[in-house]
Write a protein that holds these residues in place. Structure first.
Motif, short mmCIF file in Angstrom:
data_model
loop_
_atom_site.label_atom_id
_atom_site.label_comp_id
_atom_site.label_asym_id
_atom_site.label_seq_id
_atom_site.Cartn_x
_atom_site.Cartn_y
_atom_site.Cartn_z
N LEU A 243 0.82 -0.98 -0.05
CA LEU A 243 -0.14 -0.01 0.23
C LEU A 243 0.85 1.11 0.10
O LEU A 243 0.48 2.27 -0.72
N LEU A 244 2.09 1.16 0.89
CA LEU A 244 2.87 2.60 0.94
C LEU A 244 3.53 2.83 -0.51
O LEU A 244 3.65 3.82 -1.21
N THR A 245 3.87 1.62 -1.21
CA THR A 245 4.43 1.82 -2.49
C THR A 245 3.74 2.21 -3.47
O THR A 245 3.64 3.10 -4.22
N ARG A 246 2.20 1.82 -3.33
CA ARG A 246 1.20 2.41 -4.23
C ARG A 246 0.85 3.73 -3.99
O ARG A 246 0.60 4.82 -4.76
N LEU A 247 0.86 4.55 -2.58
CA LEU A 247 0.67 5.70 -2.42
C LEU A 247 1.91 6.57 -3.03
O LEU A 247 1.44 7.70 -3.41
N ALA A 248 2.97 6.04 -2.61
CA ALA A 248 4.23 6.79 -3.12
C ALA A 248 4.06 7.04 -4.69
O ALA A 248 4.00 8.17 -5.27
N ARG A 249 3.59 5.87 -5.42
CA ARG A 249 3.23 6.16 -6.82
C ARG A 249 2.31 7.07 -7.52
O ARG A 249 2.45 7.87 -8.09
N ARG A 250 1.15 7.00 -6.60
CA ARG A 250 -0.03 7.92 -6.87
C ARG A 250 0.50 9.12 -6.55
O ARG A 250 -0.03 10.08 -7.24
N ALA A 251 1.15 9.46 -5.56
CA ALA A 251 1.74 10.88 -5.23
C ALA A 251 2.74 11.48 -6.23
O ALA A 251 2.94 12.45 -6.42
N GLY A 252 3.27 10.45 -6.83
CA GLY A 252 4.22 10.97 -8.02
C GLY A 252 5.36 11.07 -7.33
O GLY A 252 6.18 12.03 -7.59
N VAL A 253 6.06 10.58 -6.10
CA VAL A 253 7.25 10.80 -5.40
C VAL A 253 7.90 9.52 -5.37
O VAL A 253 7.35 8.47 -5.21
N PRO A 254 9.29 9.33 -5.23
CA PRO A 254 9.89 8.33 -4.78
C PRO A 254 9.63 8.08 -3.49
O PRO A 254 9.18 8.88 -2.58
N LEU A 255 9.71 6.63 -3.14
CA LEU A 255 9.33 6.20 -1.69
C LEU A 255 9.79 7.09 -0.55
O LEU A 255 9.26 7.28 0.58
N ARG A 256 11.07 7.19 -0.68
CA ARG A 256 12.10 7.99 0.20
C ARG A 256 11.49 9.40 0.49
O ARG A 256 11.64 9.93 1.83
N ALA A 257 10.85 10.06 -0.53
CA ALA A 257 10.13 11.39 -0.19
C ALA A 257 9.10 11.19 0.94
O ALA A 257 8.53 12.28 1.40
N LEU A 258 8.49 10.07 1.29
CA LEU A 258 7.74 9.98 2.24
C LEU A 258 8.32 9.56 3.56
O LEU A 258 7.21 9.43 4.58
N LEU A 259 9.27 9.50 3.79
CA LEU A 259 10.01 9.35 4.92
C LEU A 259 10.36 10.52 5.68
O LEU A 259 10.53 11.54 5.13
N ARG A 260 10.40 10.38 7.08
CA ARG A 260 10.67 11.59 7.97
C ARG A 260 11.94 11.13 8.42
O ARG A 260 12.25 10.36 9.31
N GLU A 261 13.03 12.41 8.64
CA GLU A 261 14.14 12.22 9.28
C GLU A 261 13.98 12.77 10.53
O GLU A 261 14.51 12.15 11.52
N LYS A 262 13.58 13.90 10.96
CA LYS A 262 13.52 14.68 12.22
C LYS A 262 12.91 13.87 13.04
O LYS A 262 11.79 13.65 12.94
N GLY A 263 13.51 13.45 14.14
CA GLY A 263 12.78 12.97 15.45
C GLY A 263 12.36 11.51 15.02
O GLY A 263 11.47 10.99 15.90
N THR A 264 13.29 10.90 14.36
CA THR A 264 13.01 9.54 14.06
C THR A 264 14.34 8.68 14.11
O THR A 264 15.42 9.49 14.09
N PRO A 265 14.40 7.39 14.04
CA PRO A 265 15.75 6.69 13.81
C PRO A 265 16.15 6.61 12.56
O PRO A 265 17.11 5.89 12.21
N TYR A 266 15.95 7.54 11.50
CA TYR A 266 16.30 7.51 10.04
C TYR A 266 17.89 7.27 9.93
O TYR A 266 18.33 6.42 9.30
N ARG A 267 18.50 8.24 10.75
CA ARG A 267 20.08 8.08 10.43
C ARG A 267 20.72 6.91 11.18
O ARG A 267 21.33 6.22 10.65
N ASP A 268 19.84 6.79 12.41
CA ASP A 268 20.53 5.44 13.22
C ASP A 268 20.25 4.23 12.46
O ASP A 268 21.22 3.30 12.79
N LEU A 269 19.38 4.08 11.63
CA LEU A 269 19.13 2.99 10.87
C LEU A 269 20.00 2.95 9.61
O LEU A 269 19.78 1.96 8.84
#
Length: 145
Positions: free
Chosen positions: A45-71
């Motif tokens: 579903l997340l893959t389809r949502l990103a496609r429908r939004a016309g953005v790469p999946l990475r554009a739906l990720l949040r960095e601030k206040g998340t373990p983004y960099r730690d992961l």
């Protein structure tokens, strides 16, 4: 207002998400609210949502206040499957609010971006929680708001 299917992936602790939800309701629509921190969307579903939004999946990720960099998600060579797995384990990585309507899918940052996904007004006066005016008393969308 006719029935309009609207889904918002919502985090009630986020002001932008709260303002977006308030704008949807201000338009006379009661959306389906998905508390994505407790119920993260499935990878497909997340893959389809990103496609429908016309953005790469990475554009739906949040960095601030998340373990983004730690992961190690800041590695641009990571495949989407790794990003999807990370969101599945850490739903806070999904940026918010993500809104789905018959007019499209969009990450609504800033919150007034949701107006592009809703039926045309007119809508009455609306101000965000912080007092920023989005729709003036004449029903006009305010630039920057």
């Amino acid at each position: 207002m006719p029935d309009t299917d609207v889904v918002i992936y919502h985090n009630p602790d986020c002001g932008t998400s709260r303002n977006t939800l308030a704008l949807i309701r201000h338009a006379g629509i009661e959306p389906h609210v998905v508390p994505y921190l407790a119920l993260p969307p499935a990878a497909a579903l997340l893959t389809r949502l990103a496609r429908r939004a016309g953005v790469p999946l990475r554009a739906l990720l949040r960095e601030k206040g998340t373990p983004y960099r730690d992961l190690g998600l800041d590695d641009p060579s990571l495949p989407d499957a790794a990003l999807l797995a990370a969101v599945g384990h850490h739903p806070i990585l999904l940026n918010r609010p993500l809104v789905v309507t018959p007019l499209g899918v969009r990450l609504c940052r800033p919150s007034e971006a949701v107006l592009d996904l809703l039926p045309p007004g007119p809508y009455g006066f609306f101000a965000k929680e912080d007092g920023e005016v989005v729709i003036d008393h004449a029903g006009r969308r305010v630039a920057g708001g």
